[in-house]
Structure formats: structure tokens, C-alpha cells
Design a protein around this motif. Structure first.
Motif, PDB file in Angstrom:
ATOM      1  N   GLN A   1      41.260 -10.304   1.609  1.00  0.00           N
ATOM      2  CA  GLN A   1      40.930 -11.353   2.572  1.00  0.00           C
ATOM      3  C   GLN A   1      41.966 -12.467   2.530  1.00  0.00           C
ATOM      4  O   GLN A   1      42.193 -13.090   1.497  1.00  0.00           O
ATOM      5  CB  GLN A   1      39.546 -11.938   2.290  1.00  0.00           C
ATOM      6  CG  GLN A   1      39.072 -12.913   3.372  1.00  0.00           C
ATOM      7  CD  GLN A   1      37.864 -13.721   2.945  1.00  0.00           C
ATOM      8  OE1 GLN A   1      37.997 -14.789   2.357  1.00  0.00           O
ATOM      9  NE2 GLN A   1      36.674 -13.210   3.214  1.00  0.00           N
TER      10      GLN A   1
ATOM     11  N   ASN B   1      43.246 -16.219   3.389  1.00  0.00           N
ATOM     12  CA  ASN B   1      42.614 -17.525   3.516  1.00  0.00           C
ATOM     13  C   ASN B   1      43.653 -18.543   3.941  1.00  0.00           C
ATOM     14  O   ASN B   1      44.774 -18.560   3.418  1.00  0.00           O
ATOM     15  CB  ASN B   1      41.962 -17.955   2.205  1.00  0.00           C
ATOM     16  CG  ASN B   1      40.559 -17.426   2.065  1.00  0.00           C
ATOM     17  OD1 ASN B   1      39.609 -18.035   2.525  1.00  0.00           O
ATOM     18  ND2 ASN B   1      40.419 -16.257   1.427  1.00  0.00           N
TER      19      ASN B   1
ATOM     20  N   TRP C   1      36.489 -22.530  -1.586  1.00  0.00           N
ATOM     21  CA  TRP C   1      37.462 -23.527  -1.123  1.00  0.00           C
ATOM     22  C   TRP C   1      36.899 -24.942  -1.284  1.00  0.00           C
ATOM     23  O   TRP C   1      37.616 -25.883  -1.617  1.00  0.00           O
ATOM     24  CB  TRP C   1      37.809 -23.246   0.337  1.00  0.00           C
ATOM     25  CG  TRP C   1      38.749 -24.211   0.989  1.00  0.00           C
ATOM     26  CD1 TRP C   1      38.459 -25.100   1.977  1.00  0.00           C
ATOM     27  CD2 TRP C   1      40.157 -24.367   0.736  1.00  0.00           C
ATOM     28  NE1 TRP C   1      39.577 -25.808   2.347  1.00  0.00           N
ATOM     29  CE2 TRP C   1      40.643 -25.383   1.595  1.00  0.00           C
ATOM     30  CE3 TRP C   1      41.047 -23.766  -0.152  1.00  0.00           C
ATOM     31  CZ2 TRP C   1      41.972 -25.786   1.608  1.00  0.00           C
ATOM     32  CZ3 TRP C   1      42.378 -24.167  -0.140  1.00  0.00           C
ATOM     33  CH2 TRP C   1      42.823 -25.166   0.720  1.00  0.00           C
TER      34      TRP C   1
ATOM     35  N   LEU D   1      36.777 -11.696  -3.988  1.00  0.00           N
ATOM     36  CA  LEU D   1      37.113 -13.119  -3.881  1.00  0.00           C
ATOM     37  C   LEU D   1      37.060 -13.803  -5.242  1.00  0.00           C
ATOM     38  O   LEU D   1      37.930 -14.624  -5.578  1.00  0.00           O
ATOM     39  CB  LEU D   1      36.148 -13.810  -2.919  1.00  0.00           C
ATOM     40  CG  LEU D   1      36.125 -13.321  -1.465  1.00  0.00           C
ATOM     41  CD1 LEU D   1      34.990 -14.003  -0.697  1.00  0.00           C
ATOM     42  CD2 LEU D   1      37.452 -13.576  -0.774  1.00  0.00           C
TER      43      LEU D   1
ATOM     44  N   CYS E   1      43.581  -9.876  -3.312  1.00  0.00           N
ATOM     45  CA  CYS E   1      42.372  -9.776  -2.505  1.00  0.00           C
ATOM     46  C   CYS E   1      42.777  -9.421  -1.081  1.00  0.00           C
ATOM     47  O   CYS E   1      43.797  -9.906  -0.585  1.00  0.00           O
ATOM     48  CB  CYS E   1      41.616 -11.110  -2.534  1.00  0.00           C
ATOM     49  SG  CYS E   1      40.143 -11.171  -1.494  1.00  0.00           S
TER      50      CYS E   1
ATOM     51  N   ALA F   1      39.856 -15.711  -7.353  1.00  0.00           N
ATOM     52  CA  ALA F   1      39.630 -17.109  -7.732  1.00  0.00           C
ATOM     53  C   ALA F   1      39.590 -17.272  -9.248  1.00  0.00           C
ATOM     54  O   ALA F   1      39.310 -18.363  -9.747  1.00  0.00           O
ATOM     55  CB  ALA F   1      38.324 -17.611  -7.126  1.00  0.00           C
TER      56      ALA F   1
ATOM     57  N   THR G   1      33.402 -14.663   4.670  1.00  0.00           N
ATOM     58  CA  THR G   1      33.961 -15.995   4.909  1.00  0.00           C
ATOM     59  C   THR G   1      33.075 -17.066   4.284  1.00  0.00           C
ATOM     60  O   THR G   1      33.573 -18.089   3.787  1.00  0.00           O
ATOM     61  CB  THR G   1      34.103 -16.250   6.413  1.00  0.00           C
ATOM     62  OG1 THR G   1      34.828 -15.177   7.015  1.00  0.00           O
ATOM     63  CG2 THR G   1      34.824 -17.556   6.676  1.00  0.00           C
TER      64      THR G   1
ATOM     65  N   SER H   1      34.208 -17.461   0.677  1.00  0.00           N
ATOM     66  CA  SER H   1      35.504 -18.125   0.479  1.00  0.00           C
ATOM     67  C   SER H   1      35.436 -19.588   0.925  1.00  0.00           C
ATOM     68  O   SER H   1      36.120 -20.443   0.341  1.00  0.00           O
ATOM     69  CB  SER H   1      36.622 -17.377   1.220  1.00  0.00           C
ATOM     70  OG  SER H   1      36.326 -17.180   2.570  1.00  0.00           O
TER      71      SER H   1
ATOM     72  N   LEU I   1      43.680 -16.522  -4.416  1.00  0.00           N
ATOM     73  CA  LEU I   1      42.810 -16.426  -3.247  1.00  0.00           C
ATOM     74  C   LEU I   1      43.284 -17.314  -2.111  1.00  0.00           C
ATOM     75  O   LEU I   1      43.102 -16.976  -0.936  1.00  0.00           O
ATOM     76  CB  LEU I   1      41.377 -16.797  -3.635  1.00  0.00           C
ATOM     77  CG  LEU I   1      40.330 -16.730  -2.521  1.00  0.00           C
ATOM     78  CD1 LEU I   1      40.229 -15.322  -1.932  1.00  0.00           C
ATOM     79  CD2 LEU I   1      38.968 -17.191  -3.024  1.00  0.00           C
ATOM     80  N   PHE I   2      43.900 -18.437  -2.441  1.00  0.00           N
ATOM     81  CA  PHE I   2      44.284 -19.399  -1.410  1.00  0.00           C
ATOM     82  C   PHE I   2      45.802 -19.514  -1.238  1.00  0.00           C
ATOM     83  O   PHE I   2      46.292 -20.514  -0.699  1.00  0.00           O
ATOM     84  CB  PHE I   2      43.667 -20.761  -1.729  1.00  0.00           C
ATOM     85  CG  PHE I   2      42.168 -20.717  -1.818  1.00  0.00           C
ATOM     86  CD1 PHE I   2      41.404 -20.256  -0.757  1.00  0.00           C
ATOM     87  CD2 PHE I   2      41.514 -21.098  -2.982  1.00  0.00           C
ATOM     88  CE1 PHE I   2      40.020 -20.196  -0.832  1.00  0.00           C
ATOM     89  CE2 PHE I   2      40.122 -21.042  -3.073  1.00  0.00           C
ATOM     90  CZ  PHE I   2      39.370 -20.590  -1.997  1.00  0.00           C
TER      91      PHE I   2
END
Length: 611
Positions: free
Chosen positions: A382, A384, A503, A524, A380, A528, A496, A499, A571-572
Motif C-alpha cells: 500500500q 501512502n 499516520w 501496514l 508494504c 510501521a 486506508t 494507515s 510505510l510512509f
């Protein structure tokens, strides 16, 4: 304007009139340096020459010398308080400087002097819009259109303020006028407006290109040329933003800045936004090897300093958004300039070498819609920060005004992203899920009342719309525990906001669009490992939301997935993302040193045309 200044008083000829007129002719012809020199000559002999002060102030603003522009224009209006053009330009300078209340006072003076001056009404509308005084802003734009209905950009401004305040009644009249201009090739919309207006990426590119070219022309910018130089032991990467404080972008990126490999990269944070003294500001100032607070610097000075530092890669985290300093990047302050994160689309000019995306938001098949070359991150685009804190003490349902047992559909996007089509679907969803409520974020009582009235007109009780208060991020994340699902919008997705929900363990339902801004939530969800929550039509979106609201076990399974796997989901993975971005930077840097032009590629597998 010039003729009114031929005489300095009763029967007194202005001896500097011809010089000022020559300067204005040069200014109109694009020779700003020549014009500035003439104005300075006049002011050296007569520091009280109102028109020379006025025109010199306008030039200072165009060159990005904001404080100087304010000072010159203030002197001008004090000397000639009957000039509405000077008051209008003074208001614009104050607005650029961030003094919004003073700007409003100045533009009020302009429309008082000249109520038939359409441009002043536009300026007034823009200032009121920035102050979130939406109804007054709409009235100002309507006043401008009554005087000059051919001004397409004003229709765009009226559309924007209507969307921000959920005033949808006039859209049927406004939208076709903008569409007509766009069909005729007129870049009526500001770039960020275009992202929310439609999904046509050709329109996005055209509006972005026109905006960027306008900056180049207005500020008389000639991008720097960079000659090959010996490789540094480390690659110097500068991140430029006005959001290095308590801001959504900072909450996404802080961990990435901290995770950079300092044995290979020397990082610079270039901040032209406020210092709010927050813990986030302190954290960011320590996250970079070098933190530069340049908010008082001119655009030219910032760019020159970055060139003097021999920055290898400059990363623009703002693009064409509020409080951006795009003209710094358009000066090409580094051999490689990158568009990342803040602006979900092309910036329209090949001065930007690359845009960071991924296979979902920027498929390679869309390359023709981008001036930059596309770079695909592995999962992704983005980043995080996996250190985002969720408060231990969760605000109660009662604290949030939520019914004790209702199913809660959260829709936390900004109001301007809510379209009538999606609101209609949400109301249908509430009719088909008895007892469910829609949880929105909006502080304006006027907008709240307007949305509740819309709900009533759709056959939904007004009290089934609940409005969340603004809270610090940790508390906001904690209260997600009360949400069953987060509902997304189109053409501009939750970014955001989505996400944050994931989260906090809340599944997100999105409708995948055609352009970058409308494909972010899908990206996202892929990262995920929840692609089943991506809908491809409004009907599918509605059915998916309704099914999950009525299937408690399936919904619990989705929440367990997010809760149990949170730290292992791509994602994280802040560290993994940072390593992949560093690999991308290495490729960009190596291509430039090899004398090769920018080319699209994927990380970690390169897909370049030269291979």
C-alpha cells in the motif's frame, strides 16, 4: 415476450416480427453484432418498434454504451408501458448510468405491473441497496426469494445488505444457503462480496473468474493482441480509476503520481469518475503528465484510445469494485495489465498479468490462488502519501460526543466489515475495561439504534457506543488524537482506515487472516515497525487490546514511536515506494519486450522461475 408482439394492433400483423425474433435468437447464441444489425434494420424502417428498441437498448448496455442504452429503453417503455421486462431493463440501464432515483422509479413501475416478476424485485433491492435504504432493500430481496427461492445470488444480496445494515438476526439462515451453493461450485457471490464472506481464496478466485468471464461474454470482448514494437524512450504508464477526486484512494496515491521519474516514465491518469472540483481533483490533474477525463466514453473507446497511445503498462486501480470499468482492462489495452490497490484479491483472469502485493498480503506460496503473477513490494504493497494534512485545530471530545476521561476504542471500518464475532469481542472488551467507549462511524440512525440494542443485549450500556460524524479528512485525522487504539476486523481488514490511524499516531490492533483482504493491516504494521500489534487468534486480540488499554506507559511508547518516526517509517516513504514500483514496472516491461511471459518476482530481488 416475442409472442406478445406478433401483432402491432387489433388484427394488424407486425411485419418486422420475424426479423426481431431472428435477432433475439442471434443475441441468445452470443452473436451480438448480428443481432444488433437486425435490430438496426428494423428501426431504420420503423423507429417506433418498441421491442426492437428494447432489445437494442439491452445490447447497447452490454456494449458499455450507457447513454444510448438509456435513450433506447426510455423510448421503448414510452411506446409499450405495459411491458415489465422493458421497465426492468430500463431501470438497470439507469442504474448503470448513475441515475439512481430515476432507476428506482422505473423499477417501481415494473413491480407494479408484474408483482410476481422475481427479477424485478432483485433489481429493486439492488437499487435500494445502492441508495443505502437497507431495510427496504432487504424486503425486496425477501420478496424475490419468496417467488424464486432457488436464486442463490439473491441470498448473497440479502446477506450483503444484512451486513451493511448490521441486521444479523437472519444470518444463521442466510449463510448456510450461500455456503451450500459455493460447495457445489456455484459462484453465487459477486467478487467483492466473496472477500467479506469468507477467507477461502479458492472461492475468491472462482467468483472473480466467473464475474470476469461474464463481462467478456456479455460485451463480446476479444482482448487486443500486442505485437513487439520499438522501445519508447520512456515507459508509458496509465492509471485507470473512477476515484480521481476527493476519495480515500486519491489520498493514498496522489504523492506517488507526483513522485514518478518523468525522465523514465510518461504517466497518464485515466479518469472515468466524477469531477468534484475539489482541491484533490485539481492536484491529481496536475500530478500526471496527461490527465484524461473519459467518463462519457464507452469502454471500447477508452481501450482503443489507450492502444492508440501505445500505453506500455495499464494499471487498474479499481478491479471489481463499485464504479469500476473492468471491461476496459479486459480488452487488454496495453501489453502489460496490472491489478493494484483498489481490489485486494485476484481478478480471476490471466488477461491481468500481475498483481502488486507484498510478502505478507500475497506470499508466493499463494500463487495458485491468483490468475495474475505476484509481485512483492519491499515493505508494504500500500502506497501512502506523506503529504496528508492533519488539521491544526482538533475537534474536542465534547464536539465528538466522547466522555472527557474515557478510554476510547476506535473502530472506524465500514459497517459491512463488522461481524457478530468481532462485535461480541468488543462488547467483552468494554465489560472488562470499565468506562471505556467504542467509537464507530455510522450516519444511519437506524443502524446506530440497532448496534446499541446489540450492545445492551451483551450487557453493555448503549451510551458506551459513540458514533462519529463525517468530517473532511484533515479534521478526521486530527480527531484521532482522542483514540487510544484502533480495533480492526476480519475477514476484511481496515485498509486506508488503518494507515490513516497510524499516520495520525494511533496504534492499530489487527487479527491476521488467511486472504489478502484480511492481511492488509498486518502488512501496514510490519511497515510501521509494530509487528507486536498483530494477533493470531481472537483471544490474543482481546488480551492485547485489554492490556494496552490498561498500560498507559506502554501505549504512550507506541504513540511516541508513530509520532517521532512517522517520516522515516517505510510505510510512509512515498518516494521510496514510487522508486520500487518503477523498478517493478521496468521488470514487467523488459520481460514483455524479451518475449517472456509474466512471472512472479520481488522488488528489489528478483525471484523468477527463469533465473
Amino acid at each position: 415476450m416475442i409472442e406478445g408482439n406478433r401483432k402491432g394492433g387489433v388484427g394488424v400483423v407486425d411485419p418486422w416480427f420475424e426479423a426481431v425474433k431472428r435477432g433475439l435468437d442471434l443475441q441468445k447464441a452470443g452473436n451480438k453484432a448480428g443481432a444488433q444489425a437486425l435490430y438496426q434494420q428494423v428501426l431504420a424502417q420503423n423507429p417506433q418498434h418498441a421491442l426492437a428498441l428494447h432489445l437494442s437498448g439491452v445490447l447497447a448496455g452490454q456494449f458499455g454504451r450507457l447513454r444510448e442504452a438509456v435513450e433506447l429503453l426510455q423510448r421503448s417503455v414510452m411506446l409499450n408501458p405495459a411491458d415489465p421486462l422493458a421497465w426492468n431493463n430500463f431501470a438497470n440501464a439507469l442504474q448503470d448510468f448513475g441515475a439512481m432515483q430515476d432507476a428506482l422509479a422505473a423499477i417501481s413501475r415494473a413491480v407494479e405491473i408484474a408483482p410476481g416478476y422475481a427479477t424485478a424485485w432483485v433489481t429493486r433491492g439492488t437499487i435500494l441497496q445502492t441508495l443505502s435504504r437497507h431495510e427496504e432493500a432487504a424486503d425486496a430481496f425477501r420478496a424475490a426469494l419468496s417467488l424464486a427461492p432457488e436464486k442463490g445470488a439473491v441470498w448473497a444480496s440479502l446477506w450483503r445488505v444484512s451486513m451493511e445494515s448490521c441486521q444479523w438476526g437472519e444470518l444463521a439462515d442466510i449463510v448456510p444457503k450461500i455456503q451450500m451453493d459455493l460447495a457445489q461450485g456455484k459462484p453465487t457471490l459477486l467478487p467483492f462480496e466473496a472477500l467479506s464472506f469468507c477467507e477461502d481464496q479458492a472461492v475468491h478466485q472462482k467468483c472473480a473468474r466467473a464475474y470476469g468471464e461474464g463481462i467478456l461474454t456479455r460485451e463480446d470482448i476479444s482482448p487486443f493482441r500486442h505485437l513487439p514494437r520499438p522501445r519508447n524512450s520512456r515507459i508509458k504508464v496509465a492509471y485507470l480509476s473512477s476515484d480521481f477526486h476527493e476519495h480515500a484512494t486519491a489520498h493514498l496515491t496522489a504523492g506517488m503520481f507526483e513522485a514518478h521519474d518523468r525522465s523514465r516514465f510518461e504517466t497518464f491518469g485515466v479518469s472515468f469518475g466524477p469531477d468534484d472540483g475539489s482541491p484533490m481533483r485539481i492536484r491529481l490533474s496536475k500530478a500526471f503528465e496527461h490527465f484524461l477525463d473519459v467518463r462519457e466514453w464507452t469502454n471500447e473507446a477508452i481501450a482503443e484510445h489507450l492502444r492508440a497511445l501505445q500505453i506500455d503498462i495499464a494499471v487498474d486501480l479499481k478491479g471489481y469494485t463499485r464504479d469500476a470499468r473492468a471491461s476496459v482492462l479486459l480488452r487488454k489495452p496495453a501489453p502489460v495489465v496490472v491489478n493494484y490497490l483498489g481490489y485486494p484479491g485476484t481478478l480471476g483472469l490471466p488477461i491481468y498479468d500481475y498483481v502488486i502485493g507484498d510478502a505478507t498480503v500475497t506470499p508466493f506460496s499463494n500463487q495458485s490462488d491468483y490468475a495474475e503473477k505476484l509481485v512483492h513490494m519491499p515493505n508494504c504493497y500500500q502506497v501512502n502519501d506523506n503529504r496528508r494534512n492533519i488539521a491544526v485545530d482538533t475537534p474536542s471530545r465534547e464536539d465528538e460526543g466522547l466522555p472527557s476521561n474515557a478510554f476510547v476504542f476506535a473502530a472506524f471500518n465500514n459497517c459491512y466489515k463488522i461481524t457478530p464475532a468481532f462485535f461480541t469481542v468488543w462488547m467483552r472488551l468494554l465489560r472488562e475495561v470499565p468506562g471505556g467507549v467504542l467509537w464507530l462511524i455510522c450516519e444511519s440512525k437506524t443502524i446506530q439504534d440497532r448496534l446499541r440494542a446489540e450492545a445492551s443485549s451483551c450487557g453493555v450500556a448503549a451510551e458506551r457506543l459513540v458514533f462519529a460524524r463525517r468530517l473532511p479528512l484533515a479534521q478526521h485525522l486530527a480527531r484521532h488524537a482522542h483514540a487510544g487504539l484502533l480495533l480492526d476486523t476480519l475477514p476484511y481488514n481496515a485498509h486506508t482506515t488503518a494507515s490513516d490511524a497510524l499516520w495520525a499516531g494511533v496504534p492499530v490492533i489487527t487479527l491476521q487472516g488467511r486472504a489478502f483482504a484480511g492481511r492488509v493491516a498486518a502488512s501496514l504494521l510490519h511497515a510501521a515497525q509494530l509487528p507486536e500489534l498483530i494477533a493470531h487468534s481472537l483471544d490474543d486480540y482481546l488480551e492485547l487490546a485489554k492490556t494496552l488499554a490498561n498500560d498507559a506507559e506502554r501505549l504512550k511508547g507506541l504513540k511516541r514511536h508513530l509520532s517521532n518516526k512517522r517520516m522515516s517509517l517505510p510505510l510512509f516513504d512515498t518516494g521510496g515506494f514510487t522508486s520500487a514500483l518503477e523498478q517493478a514496472f521496468l521488470v514487467m516491461h523488459d520481460r514483455w519486450h524479451a518475449g517472456l511471459p509474466p512471472e512472479q518476482f520481488a522488488v528489489p530481488t528478483l525471484l523468477t522461475s527463469s533465473q
